[in-house]
Design an enzyme around this catalytic site. Structure first.
Site, PDB file in Angstrom:
ATOM      1  N   ASP A 208      -8.636   3.624 -38.300  1.00 56.93           N
ATOM      2  CA  ASP A 208      -9.416   2.507 -37.709  1.00 56.93           C
ATOM      3  C   ASP A 208     -10.532   2.443 -38.692  1.00 56.93           C
ATOM      4  OD1 ASP A 208      -9.983   0.788 -35.477  1.00 56.93           O
ATOM      5  OD2 ASP A 208     -11.773   1.649 -35.448  1.00 56.93           O
TER       6      ASP A 208
ATOM      7  N   GLU B  14       0.540  18.341 -47.188  1.00 56.67           N
ATOM      8  CA  GLU B  14       0.794  19.966 -46.942  1.00 56.67           C
ATOM      9  C   GLU B  14       1.718  19.849 -45.828  1.00 56.67           C
ATOM     10  OE1 GLU B  14      -2.407  22.421 -45.115  1.00 56.67           O
ATOM     11  OE2 GLU B  14      -3.938  21.539 -46.874  1.00 56.67           O
TER      12      GLU B  14
HETATM   13  C1  NOJ Z   1     -10.474  -1.898 -35.277  1.00 52.09           C
HETATM   14  C2  NOJ Z   1      -9.660  -2.205 -34.167  1.00 52.09           C
HETATM   15  O1  NOJ Z   1      -8.384  -2.448 -34.414  1.00 52.09           O
HETATM   16  C3  NOJ Z   1     -10.496  -2.779 -33.110  1.00 52.09           C
HETATM   17  O2  NOJ Z   1      -9.673  -3.146 -31.879  1.00 52.09           O
HETATM   18  C4  NOJ Z   1     -11.887  -2.301 -32.875  1.00 52.09           C
HETATM   19  O3  NOJ Z   1     -12.595  -2.837 -31.744  1.00 52.09           O
HETATM   20  C5  NOJ Z   1     -12.539  -1.819 -34.060  1.00 52.09           C
HETATM   21  N1  NOJ Z   1     -11.641  -1.249 -35.221  1.00 52.09           N
HETATM   22  C6  NOJ Z   1     -13.665  -0.673 -33.655  1.00 52.09           C
HETATM   23  O4  NOJ Z   1     -13.110   0.439 -33.549  1.00 52.09           O
END
Ligand code: NOJ
Length: 521
Positions: free
Chosen positions: A194, A235
């Site tokens: 993310d 790994e």
């Molecule tokens: C990207 C995620 O897909 C989204 O849903 C989220 O709000 C933000 N990153 C923050 O984590």
């Protein structure tokens, strides 16, 4: 098993709280997902990406993680996750999980300890505490800083409940390396990372201005983290690291997939592109020109569903300027979404399918204000409609909400009544349905298309994309407003909609063809 299984994979994004609710509390869960694994096997996907399944107070739908080594009680248990991983493997389906390293939840033990500690302590050094804020704005609206009782401020690029980790802190790095091993040891095949481009921050946290490089987006030092993570993934072998990085510049994006970094990144330039042949061709060419393994993405849980996007006058998507004020022609949008699905699945590389795309769901734009959950909606005072409209629980069966999503409990977001026509049950066995199109296309793709599938563009009228793949499949997508001729001696493998009575390809349609040997010669 091939180590690079992910190169040509069809990867299904399973948004846990909206997929299937076996516990009947209005929210999807792991038991619901396990029960529907046969559905996904039948759909023909190679892997499932689970959005965050960790304990979370849900300030940002689970992207606020309170414990990275456990499962949210509302979703199930760690033992159920283990069972799910092995059952999916039994179906030949890989499991990818979502890791959120930029920030955690304000309920995470480390942040709680930081709040209890004094300014300047090691507990606070795992986050960004300062005695005064800078000018950075939160992606969700408002200042990216919140003040605590003793006067210090902490940084949160997203909601105040999502404090940013300090990635220059060695403990933070070590912790995430350990979390990676925790999940790889449990058998997960991949990690979706993310906000992968924003982890590192310019030392001193200077104000954002137009003259200097961005202090936290796409900084050069973020790549050190992924070099280390790649060593760990290697790994284990046959594991994939996938970056969520929104950068319009495909060359900058490509740096994340250098041979010793991430395996792939999501192709957001493709997702954001309007329904326009020349623009799409440019993105496809840019993507294929890079050394990175290509991915193709039309939707996810942060963006307006393509049925609605393609049914508007402006068919592009801008993450920072969602516009729900435009009229939506759902019939047109659906026709184009079908055509886009076949175009996308004919491109060489991996394809992502966000749950509900295979049902032709649209963006639900009329969710009542008091039912909306997304912090983007609330923190912008509704100026940005937010993402609830693409997160509405799936319709499985029956003729009224909750459409088999739960056993009768009101879903956490309300479903439109019209989705009775879009349930899995209603679409199964209907040769003209979106679900049948996806099932068929995924089957043909798996059985007949090679992973490498080199693409050669063919001359075509304006507004038409036509290419041959090295495995002999020809794809013709008509984005113009007039029907186009197809080669007479071609076998139609699959079409996104009916051909015209004179066998021409109508506007907003895509067809997959195989040419007879004579035509090829
Ligand atoms: C990207 C995620 O897909 C989204 O849903 C989220 O709000 C933000 N990153 C923050 O984590």
């Amino acid at each position: 098993m091939h180590d690079d299984w992910w190169r040509g994979a069809a990867i299904y994004e399973l948004y846990v709280q909206s997929f299937a609710d076996a516990g009947n509390d209005g929210m999807g869960d792991l038991a619901g997902a396990r029960a529907r694994l046969p559905y996904l096997a039948d759909l023909g996907v190679d892997a499932i990406w689970f959005t965050p399944w960790y304990p979370s107070p849900l300030a940002d739908a689970g992207y606020d993680v309170a414990d990275y080594r456990d499962i949210a009680p509302r979703f199930g248990t760690l033992a159920e996750a283990d069972a799910l991983i092995s059952e999916a493997h039994g179906h030949g389906i890989k499991i990818i999980i979502d890791l959120v390293p930029n920030h955690c939840s304000d309920r995470h033990a480390w942040f709680q300890a930081a709040l209890k500690a004094q300014p300047g302590t090691p507990e606070r050094a795992r986050f960004w505490f300062r005695d005064r804020p800078n000018n950075w704005q939160s992606r969700f609206g408002g200042l990216a800083w919140t003040q605590v009782g003793d006067g210090d401020w902490y940084l949160h690029i997203f909601a105040p409940e999502q404090p940013d980790f300090n990635w220059s802190n060695a403990e933070v790095r070590a912790e995430f390396e350990d979390i990676l091993r925790f999940w790889f040891d449990r058998g997960v095949d991949g990690i979706r990372i993310d906000t992968a481009g924003m982890l590192t921050k310019e030392p001193g946290l200077p104000d954002l201005d137009d003259e200097h490089p961005h202090p936290f987006v796409d900084r050069d030092d973020v790549h050190d983290i992924y070099r280390r993570w790649r060593q760990i993934a290697d790994e284990y072998g046959a594991r994939v690291l996938i970056g969520e990085i929104w950068l319009a510049d495909t060359a900058r994006l490509a740096r994340y997939t250098r041979p010793d970094e991430l395996h792939t990144v999501f192709n957001f330039p493709y997702l954001s592109c309007p329904w326009d042949a020349a623009r799409l061709r440019a993105v496809i060419d840019d993507t294929l020109a890079l050394p990175a393994a290509p991915t193709w993405v039309l939707a996810n849980h942060d963006v307006d569903r393509e049925v609605s996007r393609y049914g508007r006058a402006d068919t592009s998507f801008d993450l920072d300027a969602r516009d729900h004020s435009q009229e939506v022609d759902l019939e047109l949008g659906t026709r184009r979404a079908r055509a886009a699905a076949l175009l996308t699945m004919a491109l060489p590389g991996a394809v992502y399918i966000y749950q509900g795309e295979e049902l032709g769901l649209w963006e639900v734009e009329d969710i009542p204000e008091d039912r909306r959950q997304d912090p983007i909606f609330h923190r912008t005072g509704g100026a940005d409609p937010g993402r609830d409209g693409c997160r509405v629980p799936l319709p499985w069966s029956g003729t009224e909400p909750p459409f088999g999503f739960s056993a009768g409990h009101e879903p956490w977001l309300p479903q439109p009544k019209q989705w009775r026509e879009l349930t899995v049950q209603a679409q199964s066995g209907d040769p003209a349905s979106m679900l049948t199109l996806y099932r068929t296309a995924l089957r043909v793709r798996r059985q007949q298309l090679s992973v490498a599938g080199v693409l050669t563009w063919l001359d075509a009228p304006a507004g038409v994309l036509a290419f041959d793949r090295a495995d002999g499949l020809r794809c013709v997508a008509n984005l113009s407003d007039t029907p186009v001729e197809l080669p007479a001696a071609a076998e139609i493998v699959l079409a996104s909609g009916p051909l015209a009575s004179d066998a021409r390809l109508p506007p907003d349609s895509t067809v997959w063809l195989r040419l007879s040997p004579q035509t090829l010669a």
